[in-house]
Design an enzyme around this catalytic site. Structure first.
Site, mmCIF file in Angstrom:
data_model
loop_
_atom_site.group_PDB
_atom_site.id
_atom_site.type_symbol
_atom_site.label_atom_id
_atom_site.label_comp_id
_atom_site.label_asym_id
_atom_site.label_seq_id
_atom_site.Cartn_x
_atom_site.Cartn_y
_atom_site.Cartn_z
ATOM 1 N N HIS A 1 0.829 -1.209 0.000
ATOM 2 C CA HIS A 1 0.000 0.000 0.000
ATOM 3 C C HIS A 1 0.861 1.255 0.000
ATOM 4 O O HIS A 1 1.945 1.275 0.582
ATOM 5 C CB HIS A 1 -0.953 0.012 1.192
ATOM 6 C CG HIS A 1 -0.289 -0.033 2.536
ATOM 7 N ND1 HIS A 1 0.060 1.098 3.232
ATOM 8 C CD2 HIS A 1 0.103 -1.065 3.318
ATOM 9 C CE1 HIS A 1 0.615 0.757 4.391
ATOM 10 N NE2 HIS A 1 0.659 -0.548 4.468
ATOM 11 N N ASP B 1 -0.605 4.252 0.944
ATOM 12 C CA ASP B 1 -1.123 5.193 1.944
ATOM 13 C C ASP B 1 -0.394 5.028 3.276
ATOM 14 O O ASP B 1 0.188 3.966 3.551
ATOM 15 C CB ASP B 1 -2.642 5.028 2.129
ATOM 16 C CG ASP B 1 -3.053 3.631 2.579
ATOM 17 O OD1 ASP B 1 -2.387 2.656 2.183
ATOM 18 O OD2 ASP B 1 -4.030 3.511 3.344
ATOM 19 N N ASP C 1 6.409 1.632 7.090
ATOM 20 C CA ASP C 1 5.077 1.084 6.755
ATOM 21 C C ASP C 1 4.447 1.909 5.648
ATOM 22 O O ASP C 1 3.706 2.831 5.935
ATOM 23 C CB ASP C 1 4.221 1.071 8.017
ATOM 24 C CG ASP C 1 2.878 0.375 7.817
ATOM 25 O OD1 ASP C 1 2.671 -0.232 6.759
ATOM 26 O OD2 ASP C 1 2.039 0.454 8.733
ATOM 27 N N GLU D 1 -5.102 0.875 2.585
ATOM 28 C CA GLU D 1 -4.900 -0.265 3.479
ATOM 29 C C GLU D 1 -5.087 0.181 4.913
ATOM 30 O O GLU D 1 -5.577 -0.553 5.747
ATOM 31 C CB GLU D 1 -3.499 -0.855 3.284
ATOM 32 C CG GLU D 1 -3.305 -2.224 3.940
ATOM 33 C CD GLU D 1 -2.835 -2.157 5.387
ATOM 34 O OE1 GLU D 1 -2.882 -3.194 6.072
ATOM 35 O OE2 GLU D 1 -2.414 -1.083 5.852
ATOM 36 N N GLU D 2 -4.698 1.433 5.193
ATOM 37 C CA GLU D 2 -4.754 1.945 6.563
ATOM 38 C C GLU D 2 -6.149 2.468 6.909
ATOM 39 O O GLU D 2 -6.445 2.733 8.059
ATOM 40 C CB GLU D 2 -3.724 3.067 6.764
ATOM 41 C CG GLU D 2 -2.282 2.680 6.422
ATOM 42 C CD GLU D 2 -1.651 1.787 7.478
ATOM 43 O OE1 GLU D 2 -2.363 1.317 8.380
ATOM 44 O OE2 GLU D 2 -0.439 1.553 7.385
ATOM 45 N N GLU E 1 4.730 -5.823 4.025
ATOM 46 C CA GLU E 1 4.532 -5.145 5.316
ATOM 47 C C GLU E 1 5.765 -5.343 6.211
ATOM 48 O O GLU E 1 6.461 -6.354 6.103
ATOM 49 C CB GLU E 1 3.300 -5.731 6.029
ATOM 50 C CG GLU E 1 1.977 -5.415 5.380
ATOM 51 C CD GLU E 1 1.511 -3.983 5.622
ATOM 52 O OE1 GLU E 1 2.198 -3.227 6.332
ATOM 53 O OE2 GLU E 1 0.458 -3.624 5.067
ATOM 54 N N HIS F 1 3.511 3.555 12.643
ATOM 55 C CA HIS F 1 2.359 4.327 13.140
ATOM 56 C C HIS F 1 2.747 5.286 14.271
ATOM 57 O O HIS F 1 1.889 5.956 14.837
ATOM 58 C CB HIS F 1 1.194 3.423 13.592
ATOM 59 C CG HIS F 1 0.561 2.632 12.479
ATOM 60 N ND1 HIS F 1 -0.752 2.231 12.501
ATOM 61 C CD2 HIS F 1 1.062 2.192 11.302
ATOM 62 C CE1 HIS F 1 -1.039 1.552 11.384
ATOM 63 N NE2 HIS F 1 0.069 1.524 10.654
HETATM 64 ZN ZN LIG Z 1 1.241 -1.337 6.321
#
Ligand SMILES: [Zn+2]
Length: 382
Positions: free
Chosen positions: A66, A68, A99, A133-134, A162, A348
């Site tokens: 992903h 995003d 990520d 995805e997030e 990931e 994150h």
């Molecule tokens: Zn991810």
């Protein structure tokens, strides 16, 4: 600067907070098109997806990921601009550095090397990259898989980029993920004066014994590849704010992360039985955010684990821990799915970062996976 680091930095400069893509898919698509991939953009505004394939034969090895990223969080807690990549002491800082924009860059550059050396590889290569995805993850990988399934296009092997590593790159790969089931519970009571409890019905008191049992319960023992199922309360709210009023209702949100020892139905049955046994008066809404998935050790786990060993000397641990991933939409079609990527210690968080040296090593791991899956006939030495 290495080609992987340059591409990672290019992607990091694009503030692609979910579901924004900010041109990341254009950059990746252009690099793949130059290698003979056929690009298809599957846009379900505001979500953008790229399906890109080279070759038409099976087996099909797909890289998934992903573009995003999650929001930055408090900017003042970042030591650097989250959307201006900075290398300091061997670490690359920026939102999405771990990520998973470094993972995307590692795949693309690995594919460039692989195709240059094996232009006539067996089978096909593909990319499934989403900008959601997030977020809700409805119009991203899930939707692309529906399109592929409708036209009979089948992924045999899928490598998700990931971040999976703990202490050292490649020490852990994911061969599955737990399922996630949430409940939004409203416990009904009767509001009243706290000095006249016989005229009220306190929902907090009514729910407390059931909650104690839900929390203490051993749901299962897990199994060889999965941790035991766990129950957690995320939110509780009751009360009017006044200290002399029995609340009329209580709202509770909870989540179960479950192993392949359980099904959604078995968990729901257990929760309802506990609530009923304690005489709780309630309404309950359920949300399934992902079913558990699992790739039994076999050809793909062997190829990925072997690739990690070839490049790093480490033998990775197989794990199914952590949150859900888009692998949950790919595995049910019968594809073998393995996740392997950089370290996940800062994902994150503010000041997200990746070890710069790991990006090139990861790229070599992805290249070895392609060689092990799609180039079984070795080239003669040059
Ligand atoms: Zn991810």
């Amino acid at each position: 600067m290495s080609s992987t680091l340059a591409l990672t930095e290019d992607l990091l400069r694009r503030p692609s907070v979910s579901p924004e893509d900010h041109g990341c898919l254009d950059v990746i698509g252009a690099r793949l098109a130059a290698l003979g991939f056929r690009n298809e953009r599957l846009t379900y505004a505001p979500v953008d997806n790229l399906w890109s394939r080279r070759g038409s034969a099976q087996p099909l090895l797909c890289f998934a990921g992903h573009t995003d990223v999650v929001p930055t969080g408090p900017r003042e807690e970042w030591h650097t601009d989250p959307f201006e990549p900075v290398v300091r002491d061997g670490m690359l800082y920026g939102r999405g550095s771990a990520d998973m924009k470094s993972g995307l860059a590692a795949m693309v550059v690995a594919t460039e090397r692989f195709v240059a050396r094996h232009p006539n590889h067996v089978g096909s290569l593909a990319y499934l990259i989403t900008s959601d995805e997030e977020g809700p993850s409805v119009d991203g990988t899930r939707r692309v898989m529906q399109v592929l399934e409708a036209r009979g296009e089948k992924i045999d092997f899928c490598v998700v980029g990931e971040p999976t590593s703990h202490e050292r790159l490649g020490d852990t790969i994911k061969i599955g993920r737990r399922g996630s089931l949430s409940g939004r519970l409203t416990v009904h009571g009767v509001q009243g004066h706290i000095a006249y409890p016989h005229l009220a019905d306190n929902p907090v008191h009514g729910f407390a014994p059931a909650l104690a049992e839900l929390v203490a319960r051993r749901w299962d023992e897990g199994n060889e590849f999965f941790q035991p199922t766990s129950f957690q309360v995320s939110n509780v709210a009751a009360g009017t704010g006044a200290p002399n009023v029995v609340p009329g209702e209580m709202k509770v949100r909870f989540n179960l992360r479950f192993s392949t020892e359980q099904t959604v139905e078995s968990l729901q049955r257990t929760v309802l039985a506990i609530l009923d046994r304690h005489g709780v008066k309630y309404t309950l809404e359920w949300f399934v955010s992902g079913l558990p998935f699992f790739t039994r050790p076999g050809p793909l786990t062997e190829a990925v684990s072997g690739a990690v060993r070839d490049v790093t000397g480490l033998t990775p641990q197989f794990s199914t821990t952590g949150g859900t991933s888009d692998g949950r939409f790919i595995a049910p079609t019968g594809a073998q799915v393995v996740e392997v990527g950089v370290g996940n210690a800062t994902i994150h968080k503010v000041n997200e970062c990746v070890r710069v040296a790991d990006i090139d090593v990861l790229s070599r791991i992805y290249e070895r996976v392609m060689e092990r899956v799609l180039a079984p006939l070795r080239l003669s030495p040059v």
